[in-house]
Design a protein around this motif. Structure first.
Motif, PDB file in Angstrom:
ATOM      1  N   CYS A   1       7.530  -2.416  -2.602  1.00 24.95           N
ATOM      2  CA  CYS A   1       7.967  -1.164  -1.978  1.00 24.95           C
ATOM      3  C   CYS A   1       9.150  -0.546  -2.704  1.00 24.95           C
ATOM      4  CB  CYS A   1       8.315  -1.409  -0.508  1.00 24.95           C
ATOM      5  SG  CYS A   1       6.858  -1.757   0.513  1.00 24.95           S
TER       6      CYS A   1
ATOM      7  N   VAL B   1       1.630   1.238  -1.979  1.00 25.89           N
ATOM      8  CA  VAL B   1       3.049   1.429  -1.647  1.00 25.89           C
ATOM      9  C   VAL B   1       3.622   2.701  -2.255  1.00 25.89           C
ATOM     10  CG1 VAL B   1       3.422  -1.057  -1.398  1.00 25.89           C
ATOM     11  CG2 VAL B   1       3.804   0.021  -3.624  1.00 25.89           C
TER      12      VAL B   1
ATOM     13  N   ARG C   1       2.514   3.088   2.460  1.00 27.72           N
ATOM     14  CA  ARG C   1       3.578   4.099   2.611  1.00 27.72           C
ATOM     15  C   ARG C   1       3.304   4.970   3.832  1.00 27.72           C
ATOM     16  NH1 ARG C   1       7.040   6.845  -0.962  1.00 27.72           N
ATOM     17  NH2 ARG C   1       7.115   4.874  -2.113  1.00 27.72           N
TER      18      ARG C   1
END
Length: 330
Positions: free
Chosen positions: A112, A310, A317
């Motif tokens: 992330c 991500v 996300r």
């Protein structure tokens, strides 16, 4: 733990009493789950069987029941995985929760922070020396590690050492055991081709190195995610807890790995020991066989999906954005 393994473990915990006495080869039909692999009674981890039938008065079982009650009555669960990896298992997991609770797939969490994920990490001392000395071609080295919790017998470590030597494949092997001694003469025979380390290494660095083309792993979920994200196929050797489920998902469901064959294994005082010949065959197939090439292609495709998940517009996300939004409304 993956969504698949979580949902499967919850289902089998409830079903444990009726599985007592069933034959090891009896197939299991798990309600509300569309598993991408076949499952038999003998493949259910013993921890689930024992804990599921412990009954009243067993402190551990009572503790697990309290944890389970709090879990199913919670607002939801955050899972370190991504939707594309979990196939259709998310609704099955959510069915165990009450009042419309959700399972939020936000991973791989270590990806992330893209700046951190792409930053150079400290090299694993000694390992980079093997790569440099051997001028290892891309994808030619097998990385071997069983994490920090699995307790592997000395007899099994001996077989693994000889199996890796027999394979002829370059390898870096991280050994946690403090009591095991390398078989006499082996380090001299593998010099320049194999490296045995007894210290901590940066696993993400290892899996991300261009020379590494396969991962012999216990299939702990963090290791699975790190391997998939790096596009490295797994040679699965599950040992405990939900690891057999993770192995079946990666090998049979996602086709991004192979598995050590149990045929020819022997039973010792401290458990089943896989023979060196089976280990050798598994390593050679993953690193140079047709099945291994297909697994590598699949792992690399999944790795690209993991990074997209991500990123902007990715499934993880977007799930994080929705989760934050709902938390703000609470």
């Amino acid at each position: 733990m993956s969504v698949c393994a979580m949902a499967l473990s919850k289902s089998l915990w409830r079903a444990a009493p009726r599985l007592v006495g069933a034959g090891a080869n009896e197939p299991l039909d798990v309600p509300n789950m569309n598993l991408p692999f076949d499952l038999t009674v003998g493949e259910v981890p013993w921890e689930i069987m024992v804990n599921g039938i412990g009954g009243p008065g067993n402190p551990f079982v009572e503790f697990m029941e309290e944890v389970g009650w709090a879990d199913v009555n919670s607002w939801g669960v955050v899972v370190n995985s991504f939707e594309e990896l979990e196939l259709s298992h998310i609704p099955a997991l959510e069915s165990f929760y009450r009042d419309g609770a959700r399972a939020w797939c936000l991973g791989p969490l270590f990806l992330c922070d893209q700046a951190q994920a792409q930053a150079p990490r400290d090299k694993s001392k000694g390992a980079e020396g093997l790569f440099e000395r051997a001028v290892a071609p891309p994808g030619s080295v097998m990385y071997v590690s069983f994490g920090t919790q699995a307790d592997v017998s000395s007899a099994q470590l001996d077989e693994l050492a000889h199996g890796l030597e027999m394979s002829g494949v370059p390898f870096v092997w991280v050994v946690r055991s403090g009591s095991w001694s390398v078989p006499e003469g082996l380090e001299g025979r593998i010099e320049g081709r194999g490296l045995i380390l007894r210290k901590w290494v940066d696993q993400r660095y290892m899996l991300g190195h261009r020379a590494v083309g396969g991962f012999l792993s216990h299939c702990g979920w963090n290791s699975v995610l790190e391997s998939v994200s790096a596009g490295v196929p797994i040679l699965a050797w599950p040992m405990m807890a939900e690891q057999p489920f993770n192995a079946k998902l990666i090998v049979e469901g996602l086709e991004a790995g192979l598995r050590i064959e149990a045929a020819g294994s022997r039973v010792a005082d401290d458990g089943v020991v896989f023979k060196r010949e089976a280990i050798c065959r598994g390593v050679r197939e993953l690193m140079g066989g047709a099945k291994g090439r297909r697994a590598r292609d699949r792992a690399q495709a999944l790795g690209r999906v993991a990074h997209r998940a991500v990123g902007d517009g990715g499934s993880s996300r977007d799930a994080m954005t929705r989760l934050i939004s709902e938390l703000r409304e609470c």
